[in-house]
Design a protein around this motif. Structure first.
Motif, PDB file in Angstrom:
ATOM      1  N   GLU B   8       3.451  98.827  34.017  1.00 12.84           N
ATOM      2  CA  GLU B   8       4.417  99.327  34.803  1.00 12.84           C
ATOM      3  C   GLU B   8       5.691 100.464  34.218  1.00 12.84           C
ATOM      4  O   GLU B   8       6.070 100.494  33.639  1.00 12.84           O
ATOM      5  N   ASP B   9       5.417 101.463  35.090  1.00 15.48           N
ATOM      6  CA  ASP B   9       6.456 102.405  35.283  1.00 15.48           C
ATOM      7  C   ASP B   9       7.849 102.182  35.344  1.00 15.48           C
ATOM      8  O   ASP B   9       8.988 102.248  34.764  1.00 15.48           O
ATOM      9  N   GLN B  10       8.119 101.654  36.583  1.00 14.11           N
ATOM     10  CA  GLN B  10       8.851 101.201  37.006  1.00 14.11           C
ATOM     11  C   GLN B  10       9.450  99.906  37.255  1.00 14.11           C
ATOM     12  O   GLN B  10       8.234  99.627  38.560  1.00 14.11           O
ATOM     13  N   VAL B  11       9.686  99.180  37.422  1.00 12.98           N
ATOM     14  CA  VAL B  11       9.867  96.917  37.479  1.00 12.98           C
ATOM     15  C   VAL B  11      12.133  96.971  38.553  1.00 12.98           C
ATOM     16  O   VAL B  11      12.739  98.008  37.998  1.00 12.98           O
ATOM     17  N   THR B 110       9.169 101.355  30.423  1.00 15.11           N
ATOM     18  CA  THR B 110       9.338 100.711  31.625  1.00 15.11           C
ATOM     19  C   THR B 110      10.805 101.156  32.039  1.00 15.11           C
ATOM     20  O   THR B 110      11.717 100.494  31.468  1.00 15.11           O
TER      21      THR B 110
END
Lengths: 111, 116
Positions: B8-11, B110
Motif C-alpha cells: 500500500e502506498d497510502q493508508v 507506506t
C-alpha cells in the motif's frame, strides 16, 4: 546524547561542482552506511563501512565515493554531481549486528 | 532475491480506529525484521524489531508488529490511531552475506494518514 549528525542539511549546487556531505556518530559503532531516498523506491544503500579503512559498494554506488579514516566519521563525496543525484541522503550507524540509527538527512538539489 | 514489499502506498485511518500497515518479505535464513518511521523533515526513527521469540513485538509510541513465518509477513499495528501518527513508515529486513556483511533492505514505504 547518542546521535548521528549530518552536514549540511540542505544543499543546492550545480552540475560538476564537487561536494562532500559529512556524517559523524558518537556511539562508537563499527558499521556505517549511506542511503539515498527517492519517492517510490524506499532507501537504497550507496556505500557501507564495516570498520575503519574498510568500505565497500552498496546497491547504487555510481558517482559517489566514501572514506573511513576514523571510526566516528564517514563522509560521502560527490566528485562531479549530476541532476540524477538530486535526492534525500541518510547516514546510518550500528553495532556490527545491531539496529541501525539514522541521521536527520541531507536534501541535495543538483541543477 | 531478498526483498521487502509494502503493498500500500497510502493508508487512511480515522483517529481512534485501529491501523495496520502491511509488509511481506523474502530473505534467506531467519529474518531480522524492522519498522522505521519518518516524520516530515526528519530522519528515520527506529520503532521495533523482530529477531526471535514471541511473534508479537511491542515497540515505541504504542505500535506493535506481528511476525507470521508461514505468510512471510510482518504487519505493523496500533489499536487506536492518533493524528500525530501520520508519517511515512518503512519496513526493512536484514540480509546477511558471507564475511559477516549485512545490510538492511527497505520497502518503498507506506504513508499513513490519520484523519480527525
Amino acid at each position: 546524547e547518542a546521535q548521528v549528525t549530518q552536514n549540511p542539511r540542505y544543499l543546492i549546487t550545480v552540475t560538476g561542482k564537487k561536494l562532500t556531505v559529512t556524517c559523524s556518530q558518537n556511539m562508537n559503532h563499527e558499521y556505517m552506511s549511506w542511503y539515498r531516498q527517492d519517492p517510490g523506491l524506499g532507501l537504497r544503500q550507496i556505500y557501507y563501512s564495516m570498520n575503519v579503512e574498510v568500505t565497500d559498494k552498496g546497491d547504487v554506488p555510481e558517482g559517489y565515493k566514501v572514506s573511513r579514516k576514523e571510526k566516528r566519521n564517514f563522509p560521502l563525496i560527490l566528485e562531479s554531481p549530476s541532476p540524477n543525484q538530486t535526492s534525500l541522503y541518510f547516514c546510518a550507524s550500528s553495532p556490527s549486528q545491531g539496529t541501525q540509527y539514522f541521521g536527520p538527512g541531507t536534501r541535495l538539489l543538483v541543477l | 532475491a531478498q526483498s521487502v514489499a509494502q503493498p500500500e502506498d497510502q493508508v487512511n485511518v480515522a483517529e481512534g480506529n485501529p491501523l495496520t500497515v502491511k509488509c511481506t518479505y523474502s530473505v534467506s535464513g531467519n529474518p531480522y525484521l524492522f519498522w522505521y518511521v519518518q516524520y516530515p523533515n526528519r530522519g528515520l526513527q527506529f520503532l521495533l524489531k523482530y529477531i526471535t521469540g514471541d511473534n508479537l513485538v511491542k515497540g515505541s509510541y504504542g505500535f506493535e508488529a506481528e511476525f507470521n513465518k508461514s505468510q512471510t509477513s510482518f504487519h505493523l499495528k496500533k489499536p487506536s490511531a492518533l493524528v500525530s501518527d501520520s508519517a511515512l513508515y518503512f519496513c526493512a529486513v536484514r540480509a546477511v552475506f558471507s564475511g559477516g556483511y549485512n545490510k538492511l533492505i527497505f520497502g518503498a514505504g507506506t504513508r499513513l494518514a490519520v484523519h480527525p
